[in-house]
Design a protein around this motif. Structure first.
Motif, PDB file in Angstrom:
ATOM      1  N   MET A 198       0.814  -1.211   0.000  1.00 47.56           N
ATOM      2  CA  MET A 198       0.000   0.000   0.000  1.00 47.56           C
ATOM      3  C   MET A 198       0.853   1.269   0.000  1.00 47.56           C
ATOM      4  N   ASP A 199       2.107   1.147  -0.439  1.00 44.84           N
ATOM      5  CA  ASP A 199       2.981   2.323  -0.465  1.00 44.84           C
ATOM      6  C   ASP A 199       2.920   3.057  -1.789  1.00 44.84           C
ATOM      7  N   ARG A 200       2.043   2.631  -2.701  1.00 44.43           N
ATOM      8  CA  ARG A 200       1.777   3.370  -3.932  1.00 44.43           C
ATOM      9  C   ARG A 200       0.321   3.166  -4.309  1.00 44.43           C
ATOM     10  N   PRO A 201      -0.270   4.075  -5.077  1.00 49.24           N
ATOM     11  CA  PRO A 201      -1.691   3.961  -5.396  1.00 49.24           C
ATOM     12  C   PRO A 201      -1.974   2.725  -6.251  1.00 49.24           C
ATOM     13  N   SER A 255     -13.887  11.940 -13.916  1.00 46.80           N
ATOM     14  CA  SER A 255     -13.483  10.798 -13.097  1.00 46.80           C
ATOM     15  C   SER A 255     -11.982  10.822 -12.836  1.00 46.80           C
ATOM     16  N   LEU A 256     -11.199  11.166 -13.859  1.00 53.40           N
ATOM     17  CA  LEU A 256      -9.748  11.257 -13.675  1.00 53.40           C
ATOM     18  C   LEU A 256      -9.378  12.365 -12.696  1.00 53.40           C
ATOM     19  N   ALA A 257     -10.083  13.496 -12.796  1.00 50.35           N
ATOM     20  CA  ALA A 257      -9.801  14.612 -11.886  1.00 50.35           C
ATOM     21  C   ALA A 257     -10.039  14.211 -10.436  1.00 50.35           C
ATOM     22  N   VAL A 258     -11.144  13.529 -10.191  1.00 49.85           N
ATOM     23  CA  VAL A 258     -11.458  13.108  -8.826  1.00 49.85           C
ATOM     24  C   VAL A 258     -10.478  12.046  -8.349  1.00 49.85           C
ATOM     25  N   ALA A 259     -10.120  11.104  -9.225  1.00 47.60           N
ATOM     26  CA  ALA A 259      -9.166  10.067  -8.844  1.00 47.60           C
ATOM     27  C   ALA A 259      -7.830  10.676  -8.428  1.00 47.60           C
ATOM     28  N   LEU A 260      -7.332  11.641  -9.207  1.00 45.34           N
ATOM     29  CA  LEU A 260      -6.047  12.256  -8.873  1.00 45.34           C
ATOM     30  C   LEU A 260      -6.143  13.109  -7.611  1.00 45.34           C
ATOM     31  N   ALA A 261      -7.306  13.728  -7.386  1.00 41.88           N
ATOM     32  CA  ALA A 261      -7.502  14.470  -6.140  1.00 41.88           C
ATOM     33  C   ALA A 261      -7.433  13.515  -4.946  1.00 41.88           C
ATOM     34  N   GLY A 262      -7.975  12.313  -5.123  1.00 41.39           N
ATOM     35  CA  GLY A 262      -7.897  11.319  -4.063  1.00 41.39           C
ATOM     36  C   GLY A 262      -6.480  10.837  -3.816  1.00 41.39           C
ATOM     37  N   VAL A 263      -5.744  10.592  -4.895  1.00 46.24           N
ATOM     38  CA  VAL A 263      -4.356  10.155  -4.757  1.00 46.24           C
ATOM     39  C   VAL A 263      -3.528  11.233  -4.068  1.00 46.24           C
TER      40      VAL A 263
END
Length: 336
Positions: free
Chosen positions: A68-71, A297-305
């Motif tokens: 879990m040390d990388r997305p 969806s990509l914007a939200v995913a990267l905000a989460g990462v």
């Protein structure tokens, strides 16, 4: 009760004394201290007690055999006729197998579900749900696919059959609350479990959902579900949480959760974000067609990462993998 939210950073200029966030790619030097009855305040990590520092900064256990040390990217495969964005596309076994193999090229986990949990969806009989999912899982294993496979179900009998077919993770949108037998089946399987927050059922969850404080209420609910899962015999090292974006939440609820996702690291387990193609993305972007919500969806995913989410559940695996690779390269200056 005091809630501690690490303020995540990825800037290469990292001050002395900053701590890694959950042993991952973000760091934090300050936290937001939140109470229900007073204004939040910002304090330095130097002012935290040792236990809190260790919980927020410590490396999370491997989940489903994955560090879990990388997305990690979880690819969604809905073997259903009525899922909100891809219903009916992969209902035929051969179509499901083709899509699964395509996703496996970029996904760290495949998440296979046979019952739609979109708002307003009706319950599917367990036998039908099993008939949709178990053969696909078995065929993937028979074909040599060795990536972790999660079964997206709230029913114990469906989970049991999926485990027998080769699934290795349980993803329960009700956090083991829908089926009284689910906790026992999950514990007996020895498989990791993702506990997602939701209220009511898919048929009624969007009927005017209410929270005193959505961020803290969801946090408290997941904290309780973690404790009850442990009491049922599932080790905490095999548990992860999902705040349940879009499940019993209004647009504003979703945005509040997304803006402060890092609070959930205080639970001490991996956190999954599942927001791909969801209605709030369409509302904000004025896009009614769920299959055209990739940019949002990509914007939200990267905000989460950027807030340290260890797992991102998505429909568009290859596109998310590319966006994530570029995000990581840009934020680390190309360092591995």
């Amino acid at each position: 009760m005091t809630y501690i939210r690490p303020i995540p950073m990825t800037d290469p200029a990292r001050p002395a004394g900053a701590l890694p966030l959950a042993g991952g790619w973000c760091w934090f030097s300050h936290v937001e201290v939140i109470h229900r009855d007073e204004a939040p305040r910002i304090v330095s990590v130097a002012d935290l007690d040792g236990e809190t520092r260790d919980r927020l900064s410590g490396k999370r256990p491997d989940f489903g055999g994955l560090s879990m040390d990388r997305p990690r990217v979880m690819g969604i495969l809905n073997v259903t006729p009525d899922s909100f964005s891809d219903g009916g596309l992969f209902l035929r076994p051969e179509a499901a197998l083709m899509q699964a193999r395509k996703m496996a090229a970029g996904a760290d986990i495949l998440d296979i579900g046979g019952e739609s949990t979109r708002p307003g969806a009706a319950e599917v009989e367990a036998a039908e749900e099993t008939a949709r999912t178990a053969p696909v899982i078995a065929a993937l294993r028979d074909g040599g696919l060795d990536v972790p496979i999660s079964i997206d179900t709230r029913k114990a009998s469906v989970a049991r059959s999926a485990f027998a077919a080769g699934a290795t993770i349980l993803n329960d949108v009700t956090a083991l609350q829908f089926d009284p037998a689910m906790a026992r089946v999950a514990a007996q399987s020895g498989c990791p479990v993702i506990l997602m927050h939701s209220i009511a059922t898919p048929q009624t969850m969007q009927n005017d959902p209410y929270y005193d404080d959505v961020l803290l209420d969801v946090y408290d609910a997941l904290s309780t579900r973690l404790a009850e899962a442990e009491a049922a015999g599932i080790p905490r090292a095999k548990l992860a949480v999902d705040p349940g974006i879009g499940f019993g939440k209004t647009l504003q609820h979703n945005l509040i959760l997304l803006s402060r996702l890092s609070l959930f690291h205080n639970l001490g387990v991996p956190v999954l974000l599942g927001a791909s193609r969801k209605r709030f993305i369409g509302t904000i972007s004025a896009e009614s067609d769920a299959q055209k919500r990739l940019p949002g969806s990509l914007a939200v995913a990267l905000a989460g990462v950027a807030q340290g989410m260890q797992m991102i559940r998505v429909h568009d695996v290859a596109e998310t993998r590319q966006a994530l690779s570029l995000w990581q390269a840009a934020t680390t200056g190309g360092a591995a």
